[in-house]
Design a protein around this motif. Structure first.
Motif, PDB file in Angstrom:
ATOM      1  N   ASP A  63       0.861  -1.178   0.000  1.00 39.36           N
ATOM      2  CA  ASP A  63       0.000   0.000   0.000  1.00 39.36           C
ATOM      3  C   ASP A  63       0.900   1.232   0.000  1.00 39.36           C
ATOM      4  O   ASP A  63       1.630   1.477   0.957  1.00 39.36           O
ATOM      5  CB  ASP A  63      -0.896  -0.008   1.235  1.00 39.36           C
ATOM      6  N   ALA A  64       0.865   2.004  -1.089  1.00 35.30           N
ATOM      7  CA  ALA A  64       1.783   3.127  -1.243  1.00 35.30           C
ATOM      8  C   ALA A  64       1.381   4.366  -0.450  1.00 35.30           C
ATOM      9  O   ALA A  64       2.173   5.318  -0.359  1.00 35.30           O
ATOM     10  CB  ALA A  64       1.908   3.498  -2.721  1.00 35.30           C
ATOM     11  N   SER A  65       0.220   4.366   0.138  1.00 38.85           N
ATOM     12  CA  SER A  65      -0.236   5.544   0.875  1.00 38.85           C
ATOM     13  C   SER A  65       0.737   5.909   1.998  1.00 38.85           C
ATOM     14  O   SER A  65       1.060   5.074   2.852  1.00 38.85           O
ATOM     15  CB  SER A  65      -1.627   5.289   1.466  1.00 38.85           C
ATOM     16  N   GLY A  66       1.257   7.145   1.951  1.00 38.98           N
ATOM     17  CA  GLY A  66       2.165   7.617   2.980  1.00 38.98           C
ATOM     18  C   GLY A  66       3.574   7.062   2.896  1.00 38.98           C
ATOM     19  O   GLY A  66       4.385   7.294   3.801  1.00 38.98           O
ATOM     20  N   LYS A  67       3.894   6.367   1.822  1.00 39.50           N
ATOM     21  CA  LYS A  67       5.203   5.711   1.700  1.00 39.50           C
ATOM     22  C   LYS A  67       6.177   6.513   0.831  1.00 39.50           C
ATOM     23  O   LYS A  67       5.783   7.336   0.003  1.00 39.50           O
ATOM     24  CB  LYS A  67       5.040   4.320   1.086  1.00 39.50           C
ATOM     25  N   ARG A  68       7.476   6.236   1.040  1.00 45.78           N
ATOM     26  CA  ARG A  68       8.554   6.854   0.264  1.00 45.78           C
ATOM     27  C   ARG A  68       8.926   5.917  -0.890  1.00 45.78           C
ATOM     28  O   ARG A  68       9.268   4.754  -0.658  1.00 45.78           O
ATOM     29  CB  ARG A  68       9.776   7.118   1.135  1.00 45.78           C
ATOM     30  N   CYS A  69       8.871   6.432  -2.098  1.00 41.16           N
ATOM     31  CA  CYS A  69       9.050   5.587  -3.286  1.00 41.16           C
ATOM     32  C   CYS A  69      10.147   6.150  -4.182  1.00 41.16           C
ATOM     33  O   CYS A  69      10.265   7.366  -4.354  1.00 41.16           O
ATOM     34  CB  CYS A  69       7.745   5.508  -4.085  1.00 41.16           C
ATOM     35  N   VAL A  70      10.936   5.255  -4.773  1.00 41.05           N
ATOM     36  CA  VAL A  70      11.997   5.640  -5.705  1.00 41.05           C
ATOM     37  C   VAL A  70      11.725   4.985  -7.051  1.00 41.05           C
ATOM     38  O   VAL A  70      11.521   3.770  -7.119  1.00 41.05           O
ATOM     39  CB  VAL A  70      13.391   5.211  -5.193  1.00 41.05           C
TER      40      VAL A  70
END
Length: 285
Positions: free
Chosen positions: A117-124
């Motif tokens: 779940d990408a909500s609120g996450k740090r993504c590269v």
């Protein structure tokens, strides 16, 4: 009349899309064929223009043409317009309409296959081409807190960043780094999700057997998503898993976005289970 569709890209030696669509068309009762159209850049416009013929459903578009085909089309729908990239061309009443099913395909695979779940996450995001644009849009829509775009060509990185910034909602930050610099290394170490949007590691390519990054740079608690699907596992996925990170390849995304394409071309729902079976058999074969 047997209708035609196909894949436009270069090179295409790695593609299993013809096998996936052969199964999909048969399961849906559609009289159509799907071919791999390896297309040199200087004949891209002619290849796209040919899709206006009565016997064509449309085409899938892959590296390196997802952005290049946009001005050759009559119009683009929302996701393609927003991302600035097209992976699907539909022939509709004599017009060529650009769509982007990568956005929905990635979002579904990230949830169903990676359990992330990408909500609120740090993504590269590794890469700054058409695939990165689609993935970035999906992560914006999912509410990611930070999206780092990493690439080697400053103008391309800047283009992706500017397009994503125009879409951001409160709570989402779009940033960038050049490949290998200090910001890049920090972003990888802090990332909850790392997505390879480059073709590095693709079977049959000049980078076969290679990983786009050293898996030691990735945190053990990170999730890695490699859009490359052939081989399975990819060098990046295998290295990340050996390090203890959760990692998945791009096969699920490939099938899910293809199911969306079938719907656009024929109006029929795809049998995803049949398509996944065909994809795995093609990879094993």
């Amino acid at each position: 009349m047997t209708m035609r569709a196909g894949l436009i890209g270069h090179p295409l030696g790695h593609s299993i899309s013809p096998a996936i669509f052969a199964a999909a068309f048969a399961a849906a009762g559609v009289d159509a064929t799907y071919e791999a159209w390896d297309t040199e850049p200087d004949v891209l416009a002619a290849r796209v223009e040919a899709l206006r013929g009565d016997g064509f459903l449309g085409a899938s578009v892959t590296i390196p043409f997802k952005e290049a085909v946009v001005p050759m089309l009559d119009t683009t729908e929302a996701a393609a317009k927003t991302s600035g990239a097209v992976n699907t061309i539909a022939h509709q009443d004599g017009k060529l309409v650009g769509h982007n099913t990568d956005v929905a395909g990635f979002a579904r695979s990230l949830k169903d296959d990676a359990g992330f779940d990408a909500s609120g996450k740090r993504c590269v995001l590794l890469g700054a081409g058409g695939a990165a644009r689609a993935v970035g849009l999906a992560l914006v829509e999912a509410g990611a807190s930070v999206i780092y775009v990493v690439g080697r060509q400053p103008r391309r990185v800047e283009g992706v960043v500017l397009s994503l910034k125009a879409l951001t909602r409160p709570g989402t930050t779009i940033s960038w780094a050049y490949w290998g610099d200090g910001s890049f290394l920090r972003a990888l170490a802090e990332a909850d999700l790392v997505v390879n949007c480059t073709p590095v590691g693709t079977a049959g390519s000049s980078t076969a057997g290679q990983s786009p990054i050293d898996a030691k740079l990735i945190g053990e608690n990170s999730t890695v998503f490699d859009l490359v699907y052939n081989p399975s596992p990819t060098p990046l996925v295998a290295a990340a898993q050996a390090r203890g990170a959760k990692a998945v390849g791009g096969l699920g995304m490939l099938v899910y976005q293809a199911a969306e394409q079938l719907k656009l071309w024929t109006g029929k729902d795809a049998d995803v289970a049949v398509m996944l079976k065909a994809a795995n058999e093609a990879l094993a074969g």
